[in-house]
Design a protein around this motif. Sequence first.
Motif, PDB file in Angstrom:
ATOM      1  N   UNK A 238      20.498   3.178  41.512  1.00  0.00           N
ATOM      2  CA  UNK A 238      20.432   2.262  42.649  1.00  0.00           C
ATOM      3  C   UNK A 238      21.145   2.812  43.867  1.00  0.00           C
ATOM      4  N   UNK A 239      22.328   3.403  43.653  1.00  0.00           N
ATOM      5  CA  UNK A 239      23.039   4.018  44.779  1.00  0.00           C
ATOM      6  C   UNK A 239      22.196   5.118  45.422  1.00  0.00           C
ATOM      7  N   UNK A 240      21.590   5.961  44.594  1.00  0.00           N
ATOM      8  CA  UNK A 240      20.789   7.065  45.125  1.00  0.00           C
ATOM      9  C   UNK A 240      19.619   6.555  45.955  1.00  0.00           C
ATOM     10  N   UNK A 241      19.034   5.441  45.526  1.00  0.00           N
ATOM     11  CA  UNK A 241      17.875   4.872  46.217  1.00  0.00           C
ATOM     12  C   UNK A 241      18.285   4.099  47.467  1.00  0.00           C
ATOM     13  N   UNK A 242      19.328   3.280  47.344  1.00  0.00           N
ATOM     14  CA  UNK A 242      19.669   2.327  48.403  1.00  0.00           C
ATOM     15  C   UNK A 242      20.643   2.864  49.437  1.00  0.00           C
ATOM     16  N   UNK A 243      21.503   3.797  49.042  1.00  0.00           N
ATOM     17  CA  UNK A 243      22.647   4.135  49.896  1.00  0.00           C
ATOM     18  C   UNK A 243      22.738   5.618  50.233  1.00  0.00           C
TER      19      UNK A 243
END
Length: 390
Positions: A238-243
């Motif tokens: 999720x971090x890689x995708x969102x942030x």
Amino acid sequence: MTRTDHPHLPGTHPAASTPRAVADAFDPARLTQARQLTTLTKKEVAEHIGVSPAAVGQYETGSTRPRADLIPKLADLFDVPIVFFLAGRPHGKLDASMAYFRSLRSTRSFHRDRAASYVGQIWELTYALEKHVQLPPVDLPGFSGGEIHPGTDLPTDPAAAAAALRRHWSLGTGPVTHLVRRMEAHGIVVIAPAEADPTAPSVDAFSTCRLPRPLVVLTANRADDVYRHRFTAAHELGHLILHADIAPGDHRQEREADAFAAEFLTPRASIADLLPRRMDFTRLAGLQRTWGVSVKSLIYRCRELDRISDATASRAYQRLHRLSVTPGFRPEPVSGYPGEQPVMLRQAFDLATSTTGTSLRRLAAELAWKPQRVLDLLGVADTRPVLRLV
């Protein structure tokens, strides 16, 4: 990542192995990396090599270089070849502020620095292996270095982004099996050290998009439980995708990564009608096995989707705590689930050594590491018998 071309690369110049040659071409960033990996202070380094802490600071900033007689002392202290300190090879420089830490508040700054240097070395190993083996291309929407659809962005809403990534990776609407293996198949470097780090118990998991490949580290410090392990992997995804383009440190980002993980592993449209309105732990245990998420996560999902009240959720957590030592509810080791253990770098190493003539010693020489360091980062155990002197 930076690279400074220099004629004295390891193994390419007969004088490169002399302390004088290393002192003349000393790379300040390598000293910082080595020190951070051992969590030594500048004062402790100074005491070992017989200089002042200010001198060590000057070595790291590059304002002065260590004398030739100090190079072997530094190599001995950090257990590296002296050529480790030579400039001229790819360096995975990553500031700790560029990585997402799952437990940011409880992770001390020097532990974050150590983790960042560790990730830097993982990238250096990956880069060295890619000279010999073609790794899976990066297929991560929004990642600037992606080799497949690099311009494709996903929605910024966590749940919508999770659904979009499922579609992009053709995962359907059911359970996501072999999550870690799927992440690797899409070019993400995943590392899961076999043992917890006793010197950094607060470091849970972390990830970064700031190197030429996205990289996720799943540590064994908190619990050896496959369900927590999978949720953590999805959280870091999720971090890689969102942030990717946002500086880490905002607690809102952690909540968004959790929301992404929940929707990615248990899509609302698929799981809602399967969740009980009254706490049925037998049913929850069955959903745990089918969907690969913990009973605790499922209870949270029940509350999140308004299947149960806050009071019911609170009682359910209390009961789950009492059941935590019984079969079906106690942690299940990750070792029992091969698809949740990273293999990409190890298999790339095996392929390189079996088909391209690359040896462990040659790879270690390219990296200017000792061979054992390569094995440690690959997770290869030393199978030699141990001589014990009584």
